[in-house]
Design an enzyme around this catalytic site. Structure first.
Site, mmCIF file in Angstrom:
data_model
loop_
_atom_site.group_PDB
_atom_site.id
_atom_site.type_symbol
_atom_site.label_atom_id
_atom_site.label_comp_id
_atom_site.label_asym_id
_atom_site.label_seq_id
_atom_site.Cartn_x
_atom_site.Cartn_y
_atom_site.Cartn_z
ATOM 1 N N LYS A 22 0.841 -1.212 0.000
ATOM 2 C CA LYS A 22 0.000 0.000 0.000
ATOM 3 C C LYS A 22 0.871 1.257 0.000
ATOM 4 O O LYS A 22 0.661 2.160 -0.805
ATOM 5 C CB LYS A 22 -0.891 0.001 1.253
ATOM 6 N N ASN A 23 1.848 1.296 0.913
ATOM 7 C CA ASN A 23 2.585 2.543 1.082
ATOM 8 C C ASN A 23 3.623 2.802 -0.006
ATOM 9 O O ASN A 23 4.292 3.832 -0.001
ATOM 10 C CB ASN A 23 3.220 2.597 2.476
ATOM 11 N N ARG A 93 -4.953 10.395 4.462
ATOM 12 C CA ARG A 93 -3.939 11.435 4.614
ATOM 13 C C ARG A 93 -2.914 11.406 3.481
ATOM 14 O O ARG A 93 -2.350 12.431 3.120
ATOM 15 C CB ARG A 93 -3.170 11.243 5.922
ATOM 16 N N CYS A 117 -5.020 12.706 13.346
ATOM 17 C CA CYS A 117 -5.718 11.446 13.131
ATOM 18 C C CYS A 117 -5.548 10.587 14.363
ATOM 19 O O CYS A 117 -4.951 11.013 15.342
ATOM 20 C CB CYS A 117 -5.214 10.743 11.878
ATOM 21 N N ARG A 122 0.409 14.511 13.469
ATOM 22 C CA ARG A 122 0.906 14.324 12.103
ATOM 23 C C ARG A 122 0.935 15.590 11.232
ATOM 24 O O ARG A 122 0.217 15.691 10.234
ATOM 25 C CB ARG A 122 0.120 13.204 11.407
ATOM 26 N N ASP A 308 4.497 0.456 12.101
ATOM 27 C CA ASP A 308 3.318 -0.209 11.528
ATOM 28 C C ASP A 308 3.185 -1.671 11.970
ATOM 29 O O ASP A 308 2.204 -2.333 11.620
ATOM 30 C CB ASP A 308 3.345 -0.129 9.991
ATOM 31 N N VAL A 330 7.727 6.802 17.120
ATOM 32 C CA VAL A 330 7.441 7.517 15.865
ATOM 33 C C VAL A 330 6.180 8.384 15.986
ATOM 34 O O VAL A 330 6.184 9.551 15.600
ATOM 35 C CB VAL A 330 7.328 6.530 14.689
ATOM 36 N N ARG A 400 -8.871 -0.427 4.341
ATOM 37 C CA ARG A 400 -7.979 0.582 3.749
ATOM 38 C C ARG A 400 -6.637 -0.038 3.407
ATOM 39 O O ARG A 400 -5.983 0.409 2.459
ATOM 40 C CB ARG A 400 -7.742 1.716 4.755
HETATM 41 N N1 EPU Z 1 6.311 14.662 10.965
HETATM 42 C C1 EPU Z 1 6.427 15.983 11.262
HETATM 43 N N2 EPU Z 1 6.345 16.901 10.225
HETATM 44 C C2 EPU Z 1 6.137 16.515 8.941
HETATM 45 C C3 EPU Z 1 6.016 15.153 8.647
HETATM 46 C C4 EPU Z 1 6.117 14.240 9.687
HETATM 47 O O1 EPU Z 1 6.604 16.381 12.409
HETATM 48 O O2 EPU Z 1 6.063 17.392 8.050
HETATM 49 C C5 EPU Z 1 6.400 13.668 12.066
HETATM 50 C C6 EPU Z 1 5.107 12.854 12.249
HETATM 51 O O3 EPU Z 1 4.163 13.543 13.036
HETATM 52 C C7 EPU Z 1 5.615 11.589 12.907
HETATM 53 C C8 EPU Z 1 6.987 11.411 12.252
HETATM 54 O O4 EPU Z 1 7.326 12.666 11.689
HETATM 55 O O5 EPU Z 1 5.757 11.767 14.281
HETATM 56 C C9 EPU Z 1 7.055 10.355 11.173
HETATM 57 O O6 EPU Z 1 5.940 10.466 10.316
HETATM 58 P P1 EPU Z 1 6.030 10.208 8.755
HETATM 59 O O7 EPU Z 1 5.902 11.521 8.057
HETATM 60 O O8 EPU Z 1 7.189 9.375 8.441
HETATM 61 O O9 EPU Z 1 4.692 9.389 8.514
HETATM 62 P P2 EPU Z 1 3.829 9.438 7.198
HETATM 63 O O10 EPU Z 1 4.693 9.687 6.048
HETATM 64 O O11 EPU Z 1 2.657 10.323 7.414
HETATM 65 C C10 EPU Z 1 4.066 6.907 6.571
HETATM 66 C C11 EPU Z 1 3.136 5.756 6.359
HETATM 67 C C12 EPU Z 1 2.569 5.325 7.706
HETATM 68 C C13 EPU Z 1 3.736 4.925 8.612
HETATM 69 C C14 EPU Z 1 4.720 6.086 8.747
HETATM 70 C C15 EPU Z 1 5.951 5.754 9.540
HETATM 71 C C16 EPU Z 1 2.318 6.143 4.129
HETATM 72 C C17 EPU Z 1 1.192 6.488 3.238
HETATM 73 N N3 EPU Z 1 2.087 6.154 5.444
HETATM 74 O O12 EPU Z 1 3.292 7.951 7.156
HETATM 75 O O13 EPU Z 1 1.743 4.186 7.450
HETATM 76 O O14 EPU Z 1 3.252 4.580 9.888
HETATM 77 O O15 EPU Z 1 5.135 6.520 7.438
HETATM 78 O O16 EPU Z 1 6.620 4.684 8.979
HETATM 79 O O17 EPU Z 1 3.396 5.813 3.667
HETATM 80 C C18 EPU Z 1 -0.024 2.710 7.859
HETATM 81 O O18 EPU Z 1 0.240 2.157 6.777
HETATM 82 O O19 EPU Z 1 -0.822 2.208 8.694
HETATM 83 C C19 EPU Z 1 0.610 3.985 8.202
HETATM 84 C C20 EPU Z 1 0.142 4.796 9.136
#
Ligand code: EPU
Length: 421
Positions: A22-23, A93, A117, A122, A308, A330, A400
């Protein structure tokens, strides 16, 4: 709303084919917006988030064709809108992933802010600040990110925090920027790597793939020729089924997967008492009928233990021998499954970002509620060993991110059925 009813007690055994990740599929579908020619993407998982992404691209005027094997052909030449509306971003998201490609190729994007969320606040500040540094003019108004830009300019970006979708957005934007962009402290998740390989196949010039320094030499056009790309297998789906088998003392073989991107998870399963054997694209797990031993895990960006998989290990520890300490670093609030597991009889103490899980002799079936994708998976896993029936409500969260979960678990011998609303 559909529900799942699971009767615990069956020991899982048999073989399964793992779906595409998915990701990786979500950023790669967003990246098709960068292509001059139609792009074909294969090994797409059958998921709600994929449908949402297709709806999002479709509403922008992009032409999408899906065949019976879930190959999606995307032609973005018909695009006529640069808006990602709130009602879609709210449900997924990852819609934020269209921001980078839209700004880079069309110089315009209007993407609803995702907001918080179930697993944390996030923010997306790192995505926005990176694009501003590359020359985009960005305002946040009425809950929307409004971006305008001429050709983006390559620059050095040092990410304040490791972010998966943030790295992906900036990588996609940099691919079409003028000059060289260096992204330091980049996420190294295999899904980021898959996106980088996809972009290179479309003609991007990215080096440092798989490391935390990505160097992107911008090109004027991407996807001049049509390409086909197959998404990498889903490591989190793989890990989830391995835990499902482990908690039941079972023995399974997962095919079409990638053991080399699951090191941290496989190590913990071995520590829990599993016999693991692997080939290039398969993993076998055998518990020889034994109960798992409790393991402690600490989540961190790849290649460390993935957030995850945290909820699923929490569920396994709930009936394991001993005490497991689960530390989540995280996301600040990724423990919504704990209260539901407690309702099934789990002994878990939560102290800020740490859950202390003391294995109990048995869990009992109960009506429980899904709160997010991986939390829901942990409830299904617990239900597989609980005495009696567990009714998991609000399973749209599971749909999802898990491709036909009840069919796959049934195939392994679980007693599970979906009850439509
Ligand atoms: N963060 C910030 N500022 C930003 C972006 C992120 O402070 O601009 C913080 C977040 O709040 C969090 C940390 O950085 O505390 C890491 O978040 P990240 O941005 O890496 O998460 P994401 O990109 O929103 C993806 C996956 C998630 C997975 C996380 C961590 C996708 C679509 N989603 O989310 O997947 O948990 O990376 O590996 O790739 C899931 O599949 O269930 C899922 C939630």
């Amino acid at each position: 709303m559909d529900k799942l009813i699971i009767t615990g007690g069956a020991r899982l055994s048999g073989e399964l084919r793992i779906s595409g990740a998915k990701n990786a599929a979500l950023p790669i579908l967003a990246a098709t917006l960068l292509s001059q020619s139609p792009v074909s993407v294969g090994n797409i998982p059958h998921l709600h988030d994929i449908t949402t992404t297709m709806e999002l691209l479709g509403r922008m005027g992009v032409d999408l064709t899906v065949d019976e094997k879930m190959n999606i052909e995307v032609d973005s030449s018909t695009i006529n809108s640069f808006v990602a509306p709130y009602e879609l971003v709210r449900t997924m998201r990852a819609s934020i992933l269209v921001l980078g490609p839209l700004v880079a190729r069309f110089g315009e994007a209007h993407v609803s802010l995702p907001g918080g969320c179930a697993i944390g606040s996030r923010p997306v500040d790192i995505h926005i600040n990176g694009l501003i540094k590359m020359g985009a003019d960005i305002t946040v108004e009425n809950g929307f990110i409004h971006a305008k830009a001429g050709r983006l300019q390559g620059c050095r970006l040092v990410l304040e925090q490791i972010t998966v979708t943030g790295t992906e957005n900036l990588l996609m934007a940099a691919a079409l920027a003028e000059g060289t962009t260096i992204i330091e402290n980049a996420a190294k998740e295999p899904e980021v790597t898959d996106l980088a390989h996809f972009l290179n196949k479309m003609g991007a010039k990215i080096t440092g793939i798989g490391t935390d320094v990505l160097v992107i030499e911008g090109v004027e056009k991407l996807g001049v020729d049509s390409i086909h790309y197959d998404i990498l297998p889903d490591r989190i789906e793989t890990g989830t089924y391995l835990i499902a088998a482990a908690i039941t003392g079972g023995s399974i073989k997962l095919k079409n997967t990638r053991p080399d991107i699951l090191d941290a998870v496989l190590e913990k399963l071995v520590e829990a008492g599993a016999d693991i054997t692997t080939g290039k694209d398969w993993i076998k797990l055998d518990m020889h009928g034994k109960k798992p031993k409790a393991v402690s895990v600490r989540t961190s960006p790849y290649p460390a233990f993935p957030t995850d998989m945290q909820a699923q290990f929490t569920a396994m520890n709930a009936i394991a021998d001993g005490v497991g300490i689960i530390t989540e670093t995280v996301f600040e609030n990724r423990f919504m499954h704990i209260q539901e597991l407690q309702r099934m009889g789990a002994d878990i103490k939560l102290e800020s970002n740490t859950a202390i899980v003391t294995g109990v002799k048995k869990l009992t079936g109960a009506p429980v509620m899904s709160t997010d994708l991986r939390a829901s998976a942990s409830l299904v896993i617990a239900a597989l060993v609980a005495e009696g029936d567990t009714l998991v409500d609000r399973i749209y969260h599971i749909d999802r991110g898990y491709d036909h979960i009840e069919e796959k678990l049934s195939q392994l011998g679980a007693t599970i059925r979906r009850v439509p609303r």
